[in-house]
Motif scaffolding. Sequence first.
Motif, PDB file in Angstrom:
ATOM      1  N   ASN A 169      11.927   4.289   8.195  1.00 31.79           N
ATOM      2  CA  ASN A 169      10.631   3.712   8.546  1.00 31.79           C
ATOM      3  C   ASN A 169      10.849   2.319   9.108  1.00 31.79           C
ATOM      4  OD1 ASN A 169       7.881   3.418   8.744  1.00 31.79           O
ATOM      5  ND2 ASN A 169       7.506   3.170   6.562  1.00 31.79           N
ATOM      6  N   TYR A 203       8.322   0.565  11.574  1.00 29.96           N
ATOM      7  CA  TYR A 203       7.157  -0.126  12.135  1.00 29.96           C
ATOM      8  C   TYR A 203       7.574  -0.933  13.361  1.00 29.96           C
ATOM      9  CZ  TYR A 203       4.927   1.254   7.781  1.00 29.96           C
ATOM     10  OH  TYR A 203       4.427   1.996   6.737  1.00 29.96           O
ATOM     11  N   THR A 206      -1.970  -0.692   7.193  1.00 30.14           N
ATOM     12  CA  THR A 206      -0.579  -0.770   6.722  1.00 30.14           C
ATOM     13  C   THR A 206       0.333  -1.199   7.865  1.00 30.14           C
ATOM     14  OG1 THR A 206      -0.944   0.921   5.035  1.00 30.14           O
ATOM     15  CG2 THR A 206       1.330   0.518   5.688  1.00 30.14           C
ATOM     16  N   ILE A 207       0.101  -0.649   9.041  1.00 28.50           N
ATOM     17  CA  ILE A 207       0.896  -1.038  10.205  1.00 28.50           C
ATOM     18  C   ILE A 207       0.705  -2.526  10.490  1.00 28.50           C
ATOM     19  CG2 ILE A 207       1.213  -0.710  12.689  1.00 28.50           C
ATOM     20  CD1 ILE A 207       0.373   2.208  12.304  1.00 28.50           C
ATOM     21  N   SER A 228      10.754  -1.490   2.511  1.00 26.81           N
ATOM     22  CA  SER A 228       9.775  -0.683   3.259  1.00 26.81           C
ATOM     23  C   SER A 228      10.447   0.222   4.284  1.00 26.81           C
ATOM     24  CB  SER A 228       8.755  -1.590   3.957  1.00 26.81           C
ATOM     25  OG  SER A 228       9.305  -2.212   5.115  1.00 26.81           O
ATOM     26  N   HIS A 266       5.656   5.930   4.978  1.00 27.41           N
ATOM     27  CA  HIS A 266       4.383   5.291   5.309  1.00 27.41           C
ATOM     28  C   HIS A 266       3.240   5.844   4.461  1.00 27.41           C
ATOM     29  CE1 HIS A 266       1.182   3.572   7.799  1.00 27.41           C
ATOM     30  NE2 HIS A 266       0.619   4.759   7.795  1.00 27.41           N
ATOM     31  N   ASP A 305      -2.853  -0.024   2.766  1.00 26.52           N
ATOM     32  CA  ASP A 305      -1.814  -1.051   2.731  1.00 26.52           C
ATOM     33  C   ASP A 305      -1.553  -1.603   1.337  1.00 26.52           C
ATOM     34  OD1 ASP A 305      -4.382  -2.107   2.901  1.00 26.52           O
ATOM     35  OD2 ASP A 305      -3.822  -3.813   4.147  1.00 26.52           O
ATOM     36  N   TYR A 335       0.480   0.998  -0.471  1.00 28.80           N
ATOM     37  CA  TYR A 335       1.821   1.050   0.106  1.00 28.80           C
ATOM     38  C   TYR A 335       2.679  -0.102  -0.413  1.00 28.80           C
ATOM     39  CZ  TYR A 335       5.616   1.270   3.484  1.00 28.80           C
ATOM     40  OH  TYR A 335       6.855   1.352   4.060  1.00 28.80           O
TER      41      TYR A 335
END
Length: 400
Positions: free
Chosen positions: A69, A71, A169-170, A329, A334, A338, A341
């Motif tokens: 992951n 991002y 979250t992104i 992370s 994902h 958020d 997460y």
Amino acid sequence: MLPRICIKFRIKYVASLILVLLVLEYFGAFTHMFEADFEKTFAYPMEGDILSNVYQLRHGQRPAVEPINGYNFSYITDCQHKCKEDDRMIASRLVFVVKSAMENFDRRVAIRKSWGWEKRFSDVKIRTVFVLGRPATANRRLQSLIDLEYSNYRDIVQGDFVDAYFNNTIKTMMGFRWAVSYCPRAKFYMFADDDFYISSKNLLKYVRNPVNYPEYLEETDEALRKLARRLSQTTSNNNGSASADEIQELQKNSSRARSKRQILNMDMELPRDVKLFSGFVFRSAPHRHRSSKWYVSLEEYPWDMWPTYVTAGAFLLSHEALFEMYYVSMYTKHFRFDDIYLGIVALKAGIEPLHSEEFYFHKAPFLGPQSYKYVLATHGYDDPEELVKTWNEVRAAGYA
């Protein structure tokens, strides 16, 4: 044959039963029966010894297992300059990373004029950036306004992802990534939504002694009040005058109390390796009723409880906590909420969130500046004018 009335009754009974079952299923009554026990079975992907891989990543080595992951959305504007002076990275004391919606221009202006003001203290380096996404559909006018805002203020970190609620979250992790990449020497990072009131002055006091805030301040305040009363009583008992020895002793005690507060406020410093992840801490269960905005299916999350998490509206991270959680992370699947997460990431990183009542999940009632004496952050300031007015009043009283 059954009488017709009996058949109709049975049909109504079966229909009613089916309706009841459907309603119960809709509100998650049956889903709870199939939830897994969080305490016994929680294991969120990626499983295994990820911390050794995290260590290798952080130290520039090739990890045994590649991240799952990243991002790795590209930046539209990246604010690489924000934490630099003369092309060198500076060690800011506090960095505000504000998650903002594209159209909230007035809120960003209000924050720049209040708690996000970078020159609030002449001797403390503070930096503020706003993290945004892009429009879901082509909107040249909105994007051109964002471009103009960036050229004026140079504090917009805009990522190439759709700016939407379920992409928070992104947005949050883009903020983490920006901080690690372009502001890596800061001591503390405060993430907040653009509808929050924050006291930077109180935050700087909080990080001196987060476990005992604000009690350690209240104790020294009370000591000073007692000394003032003793001085007043001594003077009045001596018909308006006190002996030189009495005054000297009271002044000595007052000096000790003030020195103690000054040390607590200004000279204490958390060790650099402390992993502080703080805010308003929750422990709750997933919403299983389908009418909820926060509905989560068993397929998406099968456990009966969330991990301990900090509400994502406002949270504070030390340098080490931010870096550790960012790299963890990369080995954490994902999740669209958020705060949940980050709770999962913190759990996998071995970081326990620290709760403070001075982070308000709901709006803290404003009954004058004194009511905000120790407030760190409070939700509910979606009116930019109210935010600036409140902040100015609290600042004038010395609490912002």
